[in-house]
Design a protein around this motif. Structure first.
Motif, PDB file in Angstrom:
ATOM      1  N   SER A  14       0.834  -1.211   0.000  1.00  6.46           N
ATOM      2  CA  SER A  14       0.000   0.000   0.000  1.00  6.46           C
ATOM      3  C   SER A  14       0.866   1.258   0.000  1.00  6.46           C
ATOM      4  O   SER A  14       0.524   2.244  -0.661  1.00  6.46           O
ATOM      5  N   ARG A  15       1.984   1.229   0.704  1.00  2.51           N
ATOM      6  CA  ARG A  15       2.892   2.382   0.705  1.00  2.51           C
ATOM      7  C   ARG A  15       3.484   2.591  -0.692  1.00  2.51           C
ATOM      8  O   ARG A  15       3.594   3.715  -1.164  1.00  2.51           O
ATOM      9  N   LEU A  16       3.830   1.498  -1.378  1.00  4.41           N
ATOM     10  CA  LEU A  16       4.389   1.608  -2.724  1.00  4.41           C
ATOM     11  C   LEU A  16       3.343   2.111  -3.723  1.00  4.41           C
ATOM     12  O   LEU A  16       3.662   2.913  -4.608  1.00  4.41           O
ATOM     13  N   GLU A  17       2.122   1.667  -3.579  1.00  8.82           N
ATOM     14  CA  GLU A  17       1.050   2.161  -4.454  1.00  8.82           C
ATOM     15  C   GLU A  17       0.834   3.656  -4.244  1.00  8.82           C
ATOM     16  O   GLU A  17       0.668   4.411  -5.209  1.00  8.82           O
ATOM     17  N   ALA A  18       0.860   4.093  -2.981  1.00  5.77           N
ATOM     18  CA  ALA A  18       0.703   5.521  -2.681  1.00  5.77           C
ATOM     19  C   ALA A  18       1.882   6.322  -3.230  1.00  5.77           C
ATOM     20  O   ALA A  18       1.704   7.420  -3.776  1.00  5.77           O
ATOM     21  N   LEU A  19       3.082   5.777  -3.116  1.00  9.20           N
ATOM     22  CA  LEU A  19       4.264   6.455  -3.643  1.00  9.20           C
ATOM     23  C   LEU A  19       4.180   6.595  -5.160  1.00  9.20           C
ATOM     24  O   LEU A  19       4.468   7.664  -5.711  1.00  9.20           O
ATOM     25  N   ALA A  20       3.746   5.546  -5.844  1.00 11.94           N
ATOM     26  CA  ALA A  20       3.576   5.618  -7.299  1.00 11.94           C
ATOM     27  C   ALA A  20       2.563   6.702  -7.667  1.00 11.94           C
ATOM     28  O   ALA A  20       2.762   7.438  -8.641  1.00 11.94           O
ATOM     29  N   MET A  21       1.511   6.804  -6.888  1.00  6.03           N
ATOM     30  CA  MET A  21       0.496   7.837  -7.124  1.00  6.03           C
ATOM     31  C   MET A  21       1.109   9.230  -6.906  1.00  6.03           C
ATOM     32  O   MET A  21       0.946  10.119  -7.745  1.00  6.03           O
ATOM     33  N   ASP A  22       1.844   9.402  -5.799  1.00  5.69           N
ATOM     34  CA  ASP A  22       2.470  10.693  -5.496  1.00  5.69           C
ATOM     35  C   ASP A  22       3.472  11.109  -6.575  1.00  5.69           C
ATOM     36  O   ASP A  22       3.600  12.287  -6.882  1.00  5.69           O
ATOM     37  N   LEU A  23       4.181  10.138  -7.146  1.00  3.70           N
ATOM     38  CA  LEU A  23       5.177  10.431  -8.177  1.00  3.70           C
ATOM     39  C   LEU A  23       4.559  10.620  -9.558  1.00  3.70           C
ATOM     40  O   LEU A  23       5.261  10.962 -10.507  1.00  3.70           O
ATOM     41  N   GLY A  24       3.253  10.372  -9.656  1.00 10.00           N
ATOM     42  CA  GLY A  24       2.567  10.534 -10.937  1.00 10.00           C
ATOM     43  C   GLY A  24       2.869   9.423 -11.933  1.00 10.00           C
ATOM     44  O   GLY A  24       2.715   9.616 -13.133  1.00 10.00           O
ATOM     45  N   ILE A  25       3.266   8.244 -11.426  1.00 13.29           N
ATOM     46  CA  ILE A  25       3.591   7.131 -12.328  1.00 13.29           C
ATOM     47  C   ILE A  25       2.672   5.933 -12.104  1.00 13.29           C
ATOM     48  O   ILE A  25       2.910   4.863 -12.647  1.00 13.29           O
ATOM     49  N   ARG A  26       1.611   6.097 -11.347  1.00  9.56           N
ATOM     50  CA  ARG A  26       0.721   4.968 -11.040  1.00  9.56           C
ATOM     51  C   ARG A  26       0.178   4.320 -12.308  1.00  9.56           C
ATOM     52  O   ARG A  26      -0.021   3.110 -12.362  1.00  9.56           O
ATOM     53  N   GLY A  27      -0.011   5.106 -13.356  1.00 10.57           N
ATOM     54  CA  GLY A  27      -0.539   4.575 -14.607  1.00 10.57           C
ATOM     55  C   GLY A  27       0.417   3.661 -15.349  1.00 10.57           C
ATOM     56  O   GLY A  27       0.009   2.924 -16.238  1.00 10.57           O
ATOM     57  N   CYS A  28       1.696   3.703 -14.998  1.00  6.58           N
ATOM     58  CA  CYS A  28       2.655   2.827 -15.679  1.00  6.58           C
ATOM     59  C   CYS A  28       3.355   1.888 -14.699  1.00  6.58           C
ATOM     60  O   CYS A  28       4.483   1.457 -14.924  1.00  6.58           O
ATOM     61  N   VAL A  29       2.652   1.565 -13.605  1.00  2.85           N
ATOM     62  CA  VAL A  29       3.134   0.572 -12.654  1.00  2.85           C
ATOM     63  C   VAL A  29       2.038  -0.467 -12.464  1.00  2.85           C
ATOM     64  O   VAL A  29       0.903  -0.117 -12.135  1.00  2.85           O
ATOM     65  N   ASP A  30       2.368  -1.715 -12.719  1.00  2.00           N
ATOM     66  CA  ASP A  30       1.418  -2.809 -12.502  1.00  2.00           C
ATOM     67  C   ASP A  30       1.770  -3.510 -11.196  1.00  2.00           C
ATOM     68  O   ASP A  30       2.871  -4.035 -11.059  1.00  2.00           O
TER      69      ASP A  30
END
Length: 149
Positions: A14-30
Motif C-alpha cells: 500500500s505504501r508503494l502504491e501511494a508512492l507511485a500515485m504521489d510520483l505521478g507514475i501509477r498509470g505505468c506501474v502494474d
C-alpha cells in the motif's frame, strides 16, 4: 516507454502504491500481487530488478537467468555469485538505490547489452544452476558430512 511490474504482496504494497500515485507514475506501474507462477510475467519483462535488503539465493534470479534476462540487484546473499560475470557490474551495494537506477538507465538505453547479458545469464544458469548439478552437489555435501560423523 517504461513499464514497471511489481510482483508479490506484503506490508509495503500500500505504501508503494501511494508512492507511485504521489510520483505521478501509477498509470505505468502494474502491481500484480502474489503469483503462483511468475514465469509468464517474467518472460514479458526486459530486466529483473531485485532491490532487496536481505536475500540468500533468490529463486526469482534463477528464473530470470533461465529465461535469458539481465538482473539488476542489490549485492545481498549470493546474488553477485549467481549471475554471469558480465552481469555483476549491475549488482549494487545493499541499499544503493542510485546504483540500481544507473544500471536500469544503462539497460533501458541499450537493448543489445540487455540481450547479451541475458544470454550470458542463461549460459551461466545452464552450466552452474541446473537441478541435476545442484542435487549432485548437495548429495556430495551430505555424504561428506555423514562420513565425518
Amino acid at each position: 516507454r517504461v513499464r514497471r511490474v511489481l510482483a508479490g504482496d506484503g506490508p509495503e504494497r500500500s505504501r508503494l502504491e501511494a508512492l507511485a500515485m504521489d510520483l505521478g507514475i501509477r498509470g505505468c506501474v502494474d502491481f500484480l500481487g502474489a503469483l503462483d507462477d511468475p514465469a509468464p510475467e517474467l518472460a514479458q519483462c526486459d530486466v529483473l530488478v531485485v532491490p532487496s535488503l536481505s536475500e540468500q539465493m533468490p529463486y526469482a534470479v534463477l528464473e530470470a537467468m533461465a529465461l535469458g534476462k539481465p538482473v539488476v540487484a542489490s549485492a545481498v546473499g549470493d546474488i553477485e555469485l549467481m549471475v554471469a560475470a558480465e552481469n555483476r557490474p549491475l549488482v549494487s551495494p545493499r541499499g544503493g538505490g542510485a546504483g540500481l537506477a544507473r544500471a536500469l538507465r544503462e539497460l533501458a538505453a541499450d537493448p543489445c547489452r540487455r540481450e547479451a547479458l541475458g544470454a550470458a545469464n542463461l549460459a551461466r544458469c545452464l552450466s552452474t544452476h541446473d537441478a541435476a548439478r545442484m542435487c549432485a552437489a548437495y548429495g556430495g555435501l551430505y555424504a561428506g558430512t555423514i562420513a565425518a560423523v
